[in-house]
Motif scaffolding. Structure first.
Motif, PDB file in Angstrom:
ATOM      1  N   ILE A  52       0.809  -1.219   0.000  1.00  0.00           N
ATOM      2  CA  ILE A  52       0.000   0.000   0.000  1.00  0.00           C
ATOM      3  C   ILE A  52       0.850   1.279   0.000  1.00  0.00           C
ATOM      4  CG2 ILE A  52      -1.979  -1.111   1.092  1.00  0.00           C
ATOM      5  CD1 ILE A  52      -1.109   0.239   3.726  1.00  0.00           C
ATOM      6  N   GLU A  53       2.132   1.148   0.369  1.00  0.00           N
ATOM      7  CA  GLU A  53       3.073   2.273   0.311  1.00  0.00           C
ATOM      8  C   GLU A  53       4.457   1.720   0.016  1.00  0.00           C
ATOM      9  OE1 GLU A  53       3.127   5.240   3.426  1.00  0.00           O
ATOM     10  OE2 GLU A  53       1.046   4.783   3.964  1.00  0.00           O
ATOM     11  N   LEU A  54       5.248   2.513  -0.705  1.00  0.00           N
ATOM     12  CA  LEU A  54       6.623   2.134  -1.028  1.00  0.00           C
ATOM     13  C   LEU A  54       7.561   3.256  -0.595  1.00  0.00           C
ATOM     14  CD1 LEU A  54       6.006   0.601  -4.565  1.00  0.00           C
ATOM     15  CD2 LEU A  54       7.018  -0.636  -2.633  1.00  0.00           C
ATOM     16  N   PRO A  55       8.045   3.209   0.651  1.00  0.00           N
ATOM     17  CA  PRO A  55       8.894   4.286   1.148  1.00  0.00           C
ATOM     18  C   PRO A  55      10.316   4.297   0.593  1.00  0.00           C
ATOM     19  CG  PRO A  55       8.656   2.579   2.805  1.00  0.00           C
ATOM     20  CD  PRO A  55       7.730   2.216   1.688  1.00  0.00           C
ATOM     21  N   GLY A  56      10.680   3.279  -0.186  1.00  0.00           N
ATOM     22  CA  GLY A  56      12.007   3.261  -0.801  1.00  0.00           C
ATOM     23  C   GLY A  56      12.849   2.080  -0.369  1.00  0.00           C
ATOM     24  N   ASP A  57      12.814   1.765   0.920  1.00  0.00           N
ATOM     25  CA  ASP A  57      13.616   0.646   1.420  1.00  0.00           C
ATOM     26  C   ASP A  57      12.757  -0.540   1.836  1.00  0.00           C
ATOM     27  OD1 ASP A  57      12.403   1.758   3.615  1.00  0.00           O
ATOM     28  OD2 ASP A  57      14.201   1.764   4.881  1.00  0.00           O
ATOM     29  N   GLY A  58      11.473  -0.497   1.437  1.00  0.00           N
ATOM     30  CA  GLY A  58      10.578  -1.574   1.817  1.00  0.00           C
ATOM     31  C   GLY A  58       9.150  -1.259   1.439  1.00  0.00           C
ATOM     32  N   TYR A  59       8.201  -1.750   2.212  1.00  0.00           N
ATOM     33  CA  TYR A  59       6.797  -1.513   1.891  1.00  0.00           C
ATOM     34  C   TYR A  59       5.955  -1.535   3.158  1.00  0.00           C
ATOM     35  CZ  TYR A  59       6.515  -6.626   2.260  1.00  0.00           C
ATOM     36  OH  TYR A  59       6.614  -7.919   2.699  1.00  0.00           O
ATOM     37  N   TRP A  60       4.779  -0.919   3.058  1.00  0.00           N
ATOM     38  CA  TRP A  60       3.747  -0.984   4.077  1.00  0.00           C
ATOM     39  C   TRP A  60       2.629  -1.885   3.569  1.00  0.00           C
ATOM     40  CZ3 TRP A  60       3.497   1.254   8.951  1.00  0.00           C
ATOM     41  CH2 TRP A  60       4.447   2.223   9.259  1.00  0.00           C
ATOM     42  N   ALA A  61       1.979  -2.594   4.489  1.00  0.00           N
ATOM     43  CA  ALA A  61       0.850  -3.447   4.130  1.00  0.00           C
ATOM     44  C   ALA A  61      -0.158  -3.436   5.267  1.00  0.00           C
ATOM     45  CB  ALA A  61       1.313  -4.869   3.853  1.00  0.00           C
ATOM     46  N   ASP A  62      -1.433  -3.565   4.913  1.00  0.00           N
ATOM     47  CA  ASP A  62      -2.504  -3.726   5.899  1.00  0.00           C
ATOM     48  C   ASP A  62      -2.729  -5.214   6.137  1.00  0.00           C
ATOM     49  OD1 ASP A  62      -3.126  -1.044   6.437  1.00  0.00           O
ATOM     50  OD2 ASP A  62      -4.377  -0.905   4.640  1.00  0.00           O
ATOM     51  N   VAL A  63      -3.047  -5.567   7.391  1.00  0.00           N
ATOM     52  CA  VAL A  63      -3.285  -6.955   7.766  1.00  0.00           C
ATOM     53  C   VAL A  63      -4.658  -7.042   8.411  1.00  0.00           C
ATOM     54  CG1 VAL A  63      -2.423  -8.957   9.031  1.00  0.00           C
ATOM     55  CG2 VAL A  63      -0.811  -7.249   8.159  1.00  0.00           C
ATOM     56  N   SER A  64      -5.528  -7.873   7.851  1.00  0.00           N
ATOM     57  CA  SER A  64      -6.902  -7.984   8.344  1.00  0.00           C
ATOM     58  C   SER A  64      -6.979  -8.805   9.623  1.00  0.00           C
ATOM     59  CB  SER A  64      -7.787  -8.635   7.277  1.00  0.00           C
ATOM     60  OG  SER A  64      -7.433  -9.993   7.114  1.00  0.00           O
ATOM     61  N   VAL A  65      -8.118  -8.713  10.302  1.00  0.00           N
ATOM     62  CA  VAL A  65      -8.372  -9.518  11.495  1.00  0.00           C
ATOM     63  C   VAL A  65      -8.281 -11.002  11.166  1.00  0.00           C
ATOM     64  CG1 VAL A  65     -10.116 -10.137  13.210  1.00  0.00           C
ATOM     65  CG2 VAL A  65      -9.789  -7.734  12.590  1.00  0.00           C
ATOM     66  N   GLU A  66      -8.806 -11.409  10.005  1.00  0.00           N
ATOM     67  CA  GLU A  66      -8.755 -12.808   9.570  1.00  0.00           C
ATOM     68  C   GLU A  66      -7.318 -13.302   9.478  1.00  0.00           C
ATOM     69  OE1 GLU A  66      -9.982 -16.566   7.832  1.00  0.00           O
ATOM     70  OE2 GLU A  66     -11.052 -15.035   8.990  1.00  0.00           O
ATOM     71  N   THR A  67      -6.454 -12.509   8.884  1.00  0.00           N
ATOM     72  CA  THR A  67      -5.047 -12.898   8.730  1.00  0.00           C
ATOM     73  C   THR A  67      -4.341 -12.945  10.077  1.00  0.00           C
ATOM     74  OG1 THR A  67      -4.979 -11.960   6.500  1.00  0.00           O
ATOM     75  CG2 THR A  67      -2.869 -12.314   7.595  1.00  0.00           C
ATOM     76  N   ILE A  68      -4.619 -11.984  10.934  1.00  0.00           N
ATOM     77  CA  ILE A  68      -4.003 -11.967  12.267  1.00  0.00           C
ATOM     78  C   ILE A  68      -4.384 -13.224  13.035  1.00  0.00           C
ATOM     79  CG2 ILE A  68      -3.984 -10.773  14.496  1.00  0.00           C
ATOM     80  CD1 ILE A  68      -4.411  -8.155  12.900  1.00  0.00           C
ATOM     81  N   ALA A  69      -5.634 -13.659  12.901  1.00  0.00           N
ATOM     82  CA  ALA A  69      -6.127 -14.804  13.660  1.00  0.00           C
ATOM     83  C   ALA A  69      -5.583 -16.134  13.162  1.00  0.00           C
ATOM     84  CB  ALA A  69      -7.654 -14.832  13.623  1.00  0.00           C
ATOM     85  N   ASN A  70      -5.216 -16.213  11.893  1.00  0.00           N
ATOM     86  CA  ASN A  70      -4.867 -17.508  11.291  1.00  0.00           C
ATOM     87  C   ASN A  70      -3.407 -17.638  10.879  1.00  0.00           C
ATOM     88  OD1 ASN A  70      -7.538 -19.085  11.003  1.00  0.00           O
ATOM     89  ND2 ASN A  70      -8.065 -17.036  10.287  1.00  0.00           N
ATOM     90  N   THR A  71      -2.582 -16.671  11.258  1.00  0.00           N
ATOM     91  CA  THR A  71      -1.146 -16.726  10.958  1.00  0.00           C
ATOM     92  C   THR A  71      -0.366 -16.346  12.209  1.00  0.00           C
ATOM     93  OG1 THR A  71      -0.870 -14.394  10.284  1.00  0.00           O
ATOM     94  CG2 THR A  71      -1.704 -15.933   8.615  1.00  0.00           C
ATOM     95  N   THR A  72       0.947 -16.310  12.077  1.00  0.00           N
ATOM     96  CA  THR A  72       1.796 -15.908  13.206  1.00  0.00           C
ATOM     97  C   THR A  72       1.909 -14.393  13.347  1.00  0.00           C
ATOM     98  OG1 THR A  72       3.802 -15.995  11.837  1.00  0.00           O
ATOM     99  CG2 THR A  72       3.190 -18.014  13.021  1.00  0.00           C
ATOM    100  N   ILE A  73       1.321 -13.628  12.439  1.00  0.00           N
ATOM    101  CA  ILE A  73       1.513 -12.170  12.445  1.00  0.00           C
ATOM    102  C   ILE A  73       1.075 -11.544  13.764  1.00  0.00           C
ATOM    103  CG2 ILE A  73       0.717 -10.001  11.398  1.00  0.00           C
ATOM    104  CD1 ILE A  73       0.876 -11.299   8.699  1.00  0.00           C
ATOM    105  N   GLY A  74       0.043 -12.096  14.386  1.00  0.00           N
ATOM    106  CA  GLY A  74      -0.421 -11.546  15.649  1.00  0.00           C
ATOM    107  C   GLY A  74       0.625 -11.559  16.751  1.00  0.00           C
ATOM    108  N   HIS A  75       1.689 -12.362  16.586  1.00  0.00           N
ATOM    109  CA  HIS A  75       2.752 -12.449  17.591  1.00  0.00           C
ATOM    110  C   HIS A  75       4.041 -11.761  17.137  1.00  0.00           C
ATOM    111  CE1 HIS A  75       0.506 -16.367  18.733  1.00  0.00           C
ATOM    112  NE2 HIS A  75       0.013 -15.350  19.414  1.00  0.00           N
ATOM    113  N   TRP A  76       4.002 -11.096  15.998  1.00  0.00           N
ATOM    114  CA  TRP A  76       5.214 -10.444  15.513  1.00  0.00           C
ATOM    115  C   TRP A  76       5.541  -9.213  16.340  1.00  0.00           C
ATOM    116  CZ3 TRP A  76       4.966 -10.319   9.407  1.00  0.00           C
ATOM    117  CH2 TRP A  76       4.970 -11.637   8.933  1.00  0.00           C
ATOM    118  N   SER A  77       6.831  -8.869  16.350  1.00  0.00           N
ATOM    119  CA  SER A  77       7.291  -7.647  17.008  1.00  0.00           C
ATOM    120  C   SER A  77       8.339  -6.988  16.119  1.00  0.00           C
ATOM    121  CB  SER A  77       7.877  -7.960  18.386  1.00  0.00           C
ATOM    122  OG  SER A  77       8.946  -8.890  18.281  1.00  0.00           O
ATOM    123  N   VAL A  78       8.618  -5.729  16.381  1.00  0.00           N
ATOM    124  CA  VAL A  78       9.625  -4.994  15.608  1.00  0.00           C
ATOM    125  C   VAL A  78      10.974  -5.702  15.749  1.00  0.00           C
ATOM    126  CG1 VAL A  78      10.914  -2.833  15.461  1.00  0.00           C
ATOM    127  CG2 VAL A  78       8.436  -2.788  15.779  1.00  0.00           C
TER     128      VAL A  78
END
Length: 222
Positions: A52-78
């Motif tokens: 959804i955004e390209l700041p130059g050294d990477g990207y931004w993305a939105d993550v839905s409630v469905e994805t958070i619930a069914n993947t490991t993303i809900g436990h990710w940290s910086v």
């Protein structure tokens, strides 16, 4: 669609809660972004995310409630490292197998040991995915296309060669690490096709011994 051949290891550099779901920023390291545009897909630890955004050294993305619930993303940290792969082109070599980027469940590393220059990993999959995991079949673990070396119930074993250890996040896995799993999409479609008209039932139908016998795939007297 993806191939499961990891192109780079990136890093989570921002996680922003947004009205119940999440927006995250990934720094992409050596991943080439010149041909990436807004709306493109990038597999991030096996999760298909839309840029959804390209700041130059990477990207931004939105993550839905469905994805958070069914993947490991809900436990990710910086600071977390992630496997990255851009969506395949029609002219790409299919070096792995057909990967959709739609995670089927979360598995857990339950064993690890050295085997000559490779590393052996045992992974516990959710029980409902066991029927899709076959000896010498394909499975995607955190976006990496791999061959199943052994199966015991809902556990399966992987042999990770030095190149894969160096080019993915596998080297950092320990017993207890959680991983995103995507089973072979062909197995899922095959199951649905075998159900035939039963697939239209409210509960989706199921393949059991009675179903196999009714459709000529099984005889109890043999």
């Amino acid at each position: 669609m993806f191939t499961g051949i990891v192109e780079a290891v990136g890093q989570v550099v921002a996680l922003e809660p947004k009205s119940g779901d999440l927006r995250l920023r990934i720094k992409t390291g050596k991943l080439e972004l010149q041909d990436v545009k807004l709306g493109d897909s990038i597999a991030t630890n096996g999760v298909c995310l839309t840029v959804i955004e390209l700041p130059g050294d990477g990207y931004w993305a939105d993550v839905s409630v469905e994805t958070i619930a069914n993947t490991t993303i809900g436990h990710w940290s910086v600071g977390r490292k992630v496997n990255l792969e851009k969506a395949m082109m029609p002219t790409s070599r299919l070096g792995g197998h057909i990967v959709s980027g739609h995670v089927d469940g979360v598995g857990t590393i339950v064993g690890r040991h050295s085997d000559a220059r490779a590393e052996r990993f045992r992974v516990q999959a959710p029980a409902e995915l066991a029927k899709y995991i076959a000896h010498k079949g394909s499975i995607t673990v955190d976006g990496t296309s791999l061959t199943v070396n052994a199966v015991a119930g809902a556990e399966f074993e992987l042999a990770i060669v030095p190149h894969t250890l160096a080019e993915t996040i596998f080297a950092g896995y320990q017993v207890g690490s959680e991983v995103n799993l995507e089973v072979d999409i062909i197995a899922r479609y095959l199951e649905r096709l075998l159900l035939g008209e039963q697939a239209a039932k409210p509960d989706g139908g199921s393949i059991d011994l009675a179903f196999l016998a009714e459709n000529g795939f099984y005889r109890g007297d043999r």
